[in-house]
Design an enzyme around this catalytic site. Structure first.
Site, mmCIF file in Angstrom:
data_model
loop_
_atom_site.group_PDB
_atom_site.id
_atom_site.type_symbol
_atom_site.label_atom_id
_atom_site.label_comp_id
_atom_site.label_asym_id
_atom_site.label_seq_id
_atom_site.Cartn_x
_atom_site.Cartn_y
_atom_site.Cartn_z
ATOM 1 N N ARG A 68 0.853 -1.202 0.000
ATOM 2 C CA ARG A 68 0.000 0.000 0.000
ATOM 3 C C ARG A 68 0.884 1.245 0.000
ATOM 4 N NH1 ARG A 68 -4.193 0.599 4.744
ATOM 5 N NH2 ARG A 68 -5.527 -0.688 3.437
ATOM 6 N N ARG A 182 -4.839 3.550 17.166
ATOM 7 C CA ARG A 182 -5.588 2.909 16.081
ATOM 8 C C ARG A 182 -5.228 3.633 14.787
ATOM 9 N NH1 ARG A 182 -8.056 -0.763 13.748
ATOM 10 N NH2 ARG A 182 -9.926 -1.806 14.531
ATOM 11 N N LYS A 183 -5.820 3.180 13.670
ATOM 12 C CA LYS A 183 -5.618 3.898 12.408
ATOM 13 C C LYS A 183 -6.159 5.324 12.510
ATOM 14 C CE LYS A 183 -8.310 3.094 8.863
ATOM 15 N NZ LYS A 183 -9.264 2.527 7.847
ATOM 16 N N GLY A 436 -16.986 -5.445 1.342
ATOM 17 C CA GLY A 436 -17.073 -6.874 1.579
ATOM 18 C C GLY A 436 -17.365 -7.309 2.997
ATOM 19 N N CYS A 441 -14.623 -0.361 4.160
ATOM 20 C CA CYS A 441 -13.598 0.287 3.342
ATOM 21 C C CYS A 441 -14.192 0.863 2.058
ATOM 22 C CB CYS A 441 -12.508 -0.714 2.983
ATOM 23 S SG CYS A 441 -11.782 -1.524 4.419
ATOM 24 N N GLY A 442 -15.239 0.241 1.551
ATOM 25 C CA GLY A 442 -15.892 0.735 0.331
ATOM 26 C C GLY A 442 -16.929 1.806 0.611
HETATM 27 FE FE1 SRM Z 1 -9.824 -0.446 4.891
HETATM 28 C C1 SRM Z 1 -8.757 -2.837 7.004
HETATM 29 C C2 SRM Z 1 -8.643 -2.170 2.391
HETATM 30 C C3 SRM Z 1 -10.201 2.276 3.016
HETATM 31 C C4 SRM Z 1 -11.921 0.895 7.315
HETATM 32 N N1 SRM Z 1 -8.831 -2.175 4.808
HETATM 33 C C5 SRM Z 1 -8.477 -2.985 5.840
HETATM 34 C C6 SRM Z 1 -7.541 -4.080 5.347
HETATM 35 C C7 SRM Z 1 -6.146 -3.612 5.579
HETATM 36 C C8 SRM Z 1 -7.774 -5.414 6.062
HETATM 37 C C9 SRM Z 1 -6.763 -6.458 5.729
HETATM 38 O O1 SRM Z 1 -5.713 -6.499 6.365
HETATM 39 O O2 SRM Z 1 -7.007 -7.243 4.825
HETATM 40 C C10 SRM Z 1 -7.941 -4.130 3.855
HETATM 41 C C11 SRM Z 1 -6.855 -4.567 2.895
HETATM 42 C C12 SRM Z 1 -7.454 -5.449 1.822
HETATM 43 C C13 SRM Z 1 -6.628 -5.494 0.588
HETATM 44 O O3 SRM Z 1 -5.887 -6.487 0.379
HETATM 45 O O4 SRM Z 1 -6.753 -4.576 -0.226
HETATM 46 C C14 SRM Z 1 -8.482 -2.733 3.640
HETATM 47 N N2 SRM Z 1 -9.385 0.005 3.088
HETATM 48 C C15 SRM Z 1 -8.995 -0.876 2.147
HETATM 49 C C16 SRM Z 1 -8.988 -0.247 0.763
HETATM 50 C C17 SRM Z 1 -7.916 -0.802 -0.158
HETATM 51 C C18 SRM Z 1 -10.385 -0.442 0.123
HETATM 52 C C19 SRM Z 1 -10.421 -0.145 -1.350
HETATM 53 O O5 SRM Z 1 -10.588 -1.106 -2.103
HETATM 54 O O6 SRM Z 1 -10.255 1.010 -1.748
HETATM 55 C C20 SRM Z 1 -8.838 1.227 1.162
HETATM 56 C C21 SRM Z 1 -7.405 1.639 1.302
HETATM 57 C C22 SRM Z 1 -7.257 3.102 1.575
HETATM 58 C C23 SRM Z 1 -5.825 3.543 1.589
HETATM 59 O O7 SRM Z 1 -5.313 3.822 0.500
HETATM 60 O O8 SRM Z 1 -5.236 3.603 2.672
HETATM 61 C C24 SRM Z 1 -9.517 1.212 2.520
HETATM 62 N N3 SRM Z 1 -10.815 1.311 5.159
HETATM 63 C C25 SRM Z 1 -10.920 2.268 4.187
HETATM 64 C C26 SRM Z 1 -11.921 3.225 4.571
HETATM 65 C C27 SRM Z 1 -12.414 4.381 3.703
HETATM 66 C C28 SRM Z 1 -11.779 5.699 3.966
HETATM 67 O O9 SRM Z 1 -10.710 5.789 4.573
HETATM 68 O O10 SRM Z 1 -12.371 6.670 3.529
HETATM 69 C C29 SRM Z 1 -12.410 2.825 5.800
HETATM 70 C C30 SRM Z 1 -13.551 3.489 6.609
HETATM 71 C C31 SRM Z 1 -13.136 4.814 7.132
HETATM 72 C C32 SRM Z 1 -12.398 4.745 8.444
HETATM 73 O O11 SRM Z 1 -11.360 4.087 8.514
HETATM 74 O O12 SRM Z 1 -12.853 5.368 9.391
HETATM 75 C C33 SRM Z 1 -11.706 1.620 6.161
HETATM 76 N N4 SRM Z 1 -10.269 -0.862 6.904
HETATM 77 C C34 SRM Z 1 -11.197 -0.223 7.677
HETATM 78 C C35 SRM Z 1 -11.290 -0.901 8.928
HETATM 79 C C36 SRM Z 1 -12.225 -0.498 10.116
HETATM 80 C C37 SRM Z 1 -11.488 0.477 10.986
HETATM 81 C C38 SRM Z 1 -11.996 0.527 12.405
HETATM 82 O O13 SRM Z 1 -11.764 1.557 13.048
HETATM 83 O O14 SRM Z 1 -12.548 -0.460 12.894
HETATM 84 C C39 SRM Z 1 -10.398 -1.982 8.881
HETATM 85 C C40 SRM Z 1 -10.138 -3.029 9.981
HETATM 86 C C41 SRM Z 1 -9.170 -2.549 11.003
HETATM 87 O O15 SRM Z 1 -8.505 -1.518 10.864
HETATM 88 O O16 SRM Z 1 -9.094 -3.241 12.012
HETATM 89 C C42 SRM Z 1 -9.784 -1.928 7.599
HETATM 90 FE FE1 SF4 Z 2 -13.826 -5.695 4.612
HETATM 91 FE FE2 SF4 Z 2 -12.204 -3.684 3.961
HETATM 92 FE FE3 SF4 Z 2 -11.588 -6.179 3.296
HETATM 93 FE FE4 SF4 Z 2 -13.558 -4.894 2.026
HETATM 94 S S1 SF4 Z 2 -11.370 -4.403 1.987
HETATM 95 S S2 SF4 Z 2 -13.648 -6.962 2.757
HETATM 96 S S3 SF4 Z 2 -14.476 -3.754 3.745
HETATM 97 S S4 SF4 Z 2 -11.730 -5.302 5.361
#
Ligand code: SRM
Ligand code: SF4
Length: 516
Positions: A68, A182-183, A436, A441-442
């Site tokens: 990333r 946290r993030k 998903g 994240c979506g």
């Molecule tokens: Fe996300 C975790 C993908 C935007 C909320 N997110 C993850 C992980 C790292 C989980 C994992 O380890 O597999 C996903 C990686 C999957 C992969 O292989 O791609 C993942 N998040 C994404 C991306 C790639 C979705 C996308 O297809 O665009 C986005 C990457 C953004 C970036 O460039 O950094 C992405 N994630 C978001 C957003 C949207 C935003 O930021 O506007 C959110 C909701 C907003 C927020 O964070 O407040 C989001 N992701 C989460 C969470 C829930 C966070 C929480 O506080 O509980 C997780 C799980 C965690 O952190 O424990 C998570």
């Molecule tokens: Fe769940 Fe984020 Fe993975 Fe999508 S990319 S399946 S919302 S953790």
């Protein structure tokens, strides 16, 4: 205000692993990891600490990591795009890149033995992936048309870059901010349409006037999680652009030192704000800053509906346009990336920009080159005028690569839109966001129609399903959508969406062809 909570409680698994060894430390061990291979690595280093460098172990594709990046404001050059294309190209069918919902790129198929070389290439090209995962600040978003938008208020490009440089020590890694509770998400809007989704960030800056001085009102605490989703709330502060970096640093320091760490489900900034109350939180930020904050301006300048930037638009520089290309669910392969880099050079200034809708913009296209650009074969797939449903489609990674996923998303999303467009005439774009799992994240809560993966049971069988969200409003007066229907099996989703589109979005059924 209560004192630091973190010292009073037992450490959870993640706090323990951070206390044992700072995530950033693994940067000194990459050569060794490359030598021993992922199978022999310490599992905590592999599964968690590598994320401090943006390297994500993917249990779904063991041995093929995801990288990333960080892309401040989603801006990169054609040379940088080419470097990223060369990286994913070496992995053949396994390699690709996804534009993310934070204006960023994630590369796939990466092998650990190649990381030292890849990191050298990124450094040489002025890019970094540092601190892009786990308890770090994510990619910082800014208007994708900053500096070229004819109606922009503040060009936020340098500010976004400066905040990233502060947090990451210019991409070298900064131990001061590698152990947040946290993030953390930061967005800086300089435009009138809130193209960064300010409301869903832990800190957001939105343009606002005090008298004739233009600065930012500050919002805090926006976030999505499986447990709770909240829109950001006013900090009651207005800052001049030159104070943005300092305020981010102060808020991050308060959060780092006082944020709740006992329960990871209750550790985002909003939980601290709830715990202390806004007044006490604001006072702590002022104390950290060493000065009082000026109260917020009475209103901000987010006055427009959100633009998606797809299509051709004149820039503030006369004779130049930016061209927004629709990239279906953000997925790019190496040949696409090379082609985008070439197009950006031939027709524009070599710059490429990404949007939070997972699309891509070629800026600085001169009038004389516009027609030729629009004839490029790549634009048959990456359209400037996509169909109304395709145009607003966003999808998270889903089950193909993400082990949190409850369902497959990207392929399913594209296929379903295609089928619906065979059956319906839809004249205005409808923003459909797939995610998903409940991590969101979506961003289904910002969509016209949000689809969140889940499972359901039918006749003793477990089926892929979605919870349906509606009512998300973006741009001015943004508000989060809510769940309106639970656990619709994916195999039954098409007629459900069809009805929603016809009843609520004015879609017209296409008449069936008369029997021949
Ligand atoms: Fe996300 C975790 C993908 C935007 C909320 N997110 C993850 C992980 C790292 C989980 C994992 O380890 O597999 C996903 C990686 C999957 C992969 O292989 O791609 C993942 N998040 C994404 C991306 C790639 C979705 C996308 O297809 O665009 C986005 C990457 C953004 C970036 O460039 O950094 C992405 N994630 C978001 C957003 C949207 C935003 O930021 O506007 C959110 C909701 C907003 C927020 O964070 O407040 C989001 N992701 C989460 C969470 C829930 C966070 C929480 O506080 O509980 C997780 C799980 C965690 O952190 O424990 C998570
Ligand atoms: Fe769940 Fe984020 Fe993975 Fe999508 S990319 S399946 S919302 S953790």
């Amino acid at each position: 205000m209560t004192s630091t909570v973190s010292s009073e409680v037992a450490l959870n698994k993640f706090e323990k692993l951070k206390a044992e060894k700072d995530g950033l430390e693994v940067r000194h061990e990459l050569d060794q990891f490359a030598q021993i291979g992922w199978e022999a690595m310490d599992a905590t280093d592999r599964d968690h600490r590598l994320k401090w460098l943006g390297i994500f172990f993917r249990p779904v594709t063991p041995g093929k990591f995801m990288l990333r990046m960080r892309m401040p404001s989603g801006i990169l050059t054609s040379e940088q795009m080419r470097v990223l294309a060369e990286i994913v190209q070496r992995y053949g069918e396994d390699g690709n890149a996804d534009i993310t919902t934070r204006q960023n790129l994630q590369l796939r198929g990466i092998r650990l033995e190649d990381i030292p070389d890849i990191f050298q290439r990124l450094k040489d090209a002025g890019m970094t992936s540092v601190q892009s995962g786990m308890d770090n600040v994510r990619n910082i978003t800014g208007s994708p048309v900053a500096g070229i938008d004819a109606d922009e208020l503040i060009d936020t490009r340098d500010l976004v870059r400066d905040v990233q440089d502060m947090i990451t020590n210019h991409g070298e890694g900064n131990p001061s901010f590698t152990n947040l509770p946290r993030k953390f998400n930061i967005a800086i809007a300089g435009c009138r349409d809130n193209s960064v989704h300010a409301e869903i960030n832990d800190i957001a800056f939105v343009p606002a006037y005090v008298g004739d001085r233009l600065g930012f009102n500050v919002l805090v605490g926006g976030f999505f999680s499986a447990k709770r989703c909240e829109a950001a709330v006013p900090l009651n502060a207005w800052v001049e652009p030159q104070d943005v970096v300092g305020l981010c640093e102060a808020i991050l320091t308060v959060y780092r030192d006082h944020g709740l760490r006992a329960n990871r489900q209750k550790a985002r900034l909003m939980w601290l704000i709830d715990h202390w109350g806004m007044e006490a939180f604001r006072a702590a930020v002022e104390q950290q800053l060493g000065q009082t904050l000026q109260p917020a301006a009475a209103k901000d300048e987010i006055l427009w509906d959100k633009r998606d930037h797809i299509g051709v638009y004149g820039q503030k520089q006369s004779g130049l346009s930016y061209v927004g290309l629709h990239i279906p669910v953000g997925r790019l392969y190496a040949p696409d990336m090379f082609d985008v880099a070439r197009i950006a050079e031939v027709y524009g200034s070599g710059e490429i920009r990404l949007t939070v809708e997972q699309n891509l913009i070629i800026p600085n296209v001169s009038d004389s080159r516009l027609e030729a650009l629009l004839q490029e074969p790549l634009l048959t797939r990456f359209a400037v005028a996509p169909t109304a449903l395709a145009r607003g489609l966003v999808s998270c990674t889903g089950a193909q690569f993400c082990n949190f996923a409850l369902i497959e998303t990207k392929n399913r999303a594209v296929a379903l839109i295609h089928e619906l467009e065979q059956e319906l005439t839809v004249s205005t774009p409808v923003r459909i966001h797939w995610t998903g799992c409940p991590n969101s994240c979506g961003q289904p809560q910002v969509a016209d129609i949000g689809l969140m993966g889940t499972k359901t049971r039918r006749e003793g069988k477990t089926l892929d399903a979605v919870d349906i969200y509606m009512g998300g409003k973006v741009g001015k007066d943004a508000q989060l959508g809510t769940c309106v229907q639970k656990a619709v099996p994916c195999e039954e989703l098409k007629p459900v969406l069809r009805s929603i589109l016809v009843d609520q979005f004015g879609a017209q059924p296409k008449t069936a062809a008369a029997p021949g």
